[in-house]
Design an enzyme around this catalytic site. Structure first.
Site, short mmCIF file in Angstrom:
data_model
loop_
_atom_site.label_atom_id
_atom_site.label_comp_id
_atom_site.label_asym_id
_atom_site.label_seq_id
_atom_site.Cartn_x
_atom_site.Cartn_y
_atom_site.Cartn_z
N ARG A 106 0.79 -1.19 -0.25
CA ARG A 106 0.05 0.14 0.07
C ARG A 106 0.74 1.24 0.06
O ARG A 106 2.16 1.11 0.48
CB ARG A 106 -0.87 0.00 1.27
CG ARG A 106 -1.94 -0.90 0.97
CD ARG A 106 -3.25 -0.61 0.25
NE ARG A 106 -4.26 -1.45 0.33
CZ ARG A 106 -4.60 -2.45 -0.62
NH1 ARG A 106 -3.84 -2.39 -1.57
NH2 ARG A 106 -5.45 -3.04 -0.60
N HIS A 109 -1.34 0.81 -9.90
CA HIS A 109 -1.89 -0.13 -9.06
C HIS A 109 -2.46 -1.15 -9.94
O HIS A 109 -3.75 -1.64 -9.87
CB HIS A 109 -3.32 0.53 -8.07
CG HIS A 109 -3.67 -0.12 -6.91
ND1 HIS A 109 -3.92 0.22 -5.92
CD2 HIS A 109 -3.62 -1.73 -7.11
CE1 HIS A 109 -4.27 -0.70 -4.87
NE2 HIS A 109 -4.08 -1.75 -5.66
#
Ligand code: GLV
Length: 308
Positions: free
Chosen positions: A223, A271
């Site tokens: 993350r 991502h």
């Protein structure tokens, strides 16, 4: 049973079709058009609006559409109902491909040849034997294990790190704070596959980079909040870190004016290391919706105190 769906990055119709094929009478409601909140018994979500899940008094389960649940557990008003995540071999496989791509790209200095080609420069770069390029994999859940196995299969000496001791066939492992320091100190390539928790937030910081061998590489596919971006950029500028691949960011999409976009030592991807595979993930969701009806224990329920 009415399911509330809230995930802004994926078309709800894809989910609706897959779930309805297994549960023909499914009442699937896309947020914010959820109708009477009392009728909602399950939530299928990614980045729910903080406070929203507390509005459904008959909610029996919160189902994450993704592997990571930090975006759900961070809600200060999260109701006290089970939270389940996706645990899928496809996620591990995709993440491992991403890690393998960047590990090889960095190990073989392919980024130098990208630049040289632009300048029509025939120049050979440095070479290190694969067996001498140690890789550290942070996180040994379903993703970290797949990453460690793939990189070990490519011939890198791999050590995996997890908070609590984990034994994996054929992979060296370490745990705890001392283990972290040891793994980082030997990692010429450090791959982050940790879940985001209060303990792992900002784990990729100046102290971590300083501990790594000089000229090492960082791959972050956990993350964005695992990383202190300013620390990474300073470590790249000093040559302590040679190059980094970042797939995840605190703010996504990464804002136009973010310096990570243009730092010469950073490769940004949007991502994409893995995306939930609806075909396989929907089976887990369907199974948990079935268990909500029967009262059986849910699969892939997270430990809320632990954070994953
Ligand atoms: C993606 O980021 C996931 O958590 O599955």
């Amino acid at each position: 049973m009415a399911v509330m769906y809230k995930c802004d990055v994926r078309n709800p119709e894809e989910w609706r079709v897959l779930l309805a094929a297994a549960i023909p009478d499914l009442d699937f409601r896309v947020w914010p058009d959820v109708g009477n909140p009392e009728e909602i018994t399950a939530a299928l979500v990614w980045e729910p609006v903080p406070g929203d899940l507390a509005r459904y008094p008959n909610l029996g389960v919160i189902l994450s559409v993704a592997a990571g649940v930090d975006n759900i557990l961070s809600d200060p008003d999260l109701p006290d109902v089970p939270v389940c995540r996706i645990v899928d071999e496809y996620t591990g496989m995709f993440m491992a491909e991403y890690a393998a791509y960047y590990a090889l790209r960095f190990h073989r200095h392919m980024y130098l040849y990208d630049e040289n080609r632009r300048q029509k420069l025939w120049r050979k770069g440095p070479r290190t034997e694969t067996q001498d390029r140690h890789v550290g994999v942070l996180g040994l859940g379903n993703v970290g294990r797949a990453v460690a196995a793939k990189l070990a299969g490519l011939g890198f000496p791999v050590t995996g790190w997890s908070r609590s001791p984990t034994v994996i066939d054929g992979i060296a492992t370490a745990s705890g704070t001392d283990g972290f320091a040891e793994v980082v100190a030997q990692s010429a390539i450090l791959v982050n596959a940790l879940p985001l928790t209060d303990e792992t937030r900002h784990i990729l910081n100046a102290a971590t980079f300083a501990r790594m061998p000089k000229g090492s590489f960082v791959i972050n596919m956990g993350r964005g909040e695992h990383l202190v971006p300013a620390d990474l950029m300073a470590s790249l500028d000093s040559g302590q870190v040679e190059r980094a691949a970042l797939d995840v960011f605190e703010h996504e999409p990464l804002p136009q004016d973010d310096p990570l976009w243009s730092h010469p030592g950073i490769e940004v991807t949007p991502h994409i290391a893995a995306a939930t595979n609806l075909r396989t993930a929907s089976r887990q969701v369907i199974e948990n919706l079935r268990r909500l009806e029967t009262g059986e224990p849910f699969i892939n329920a997270v430990d809320r105190a632990r954070g994953y």
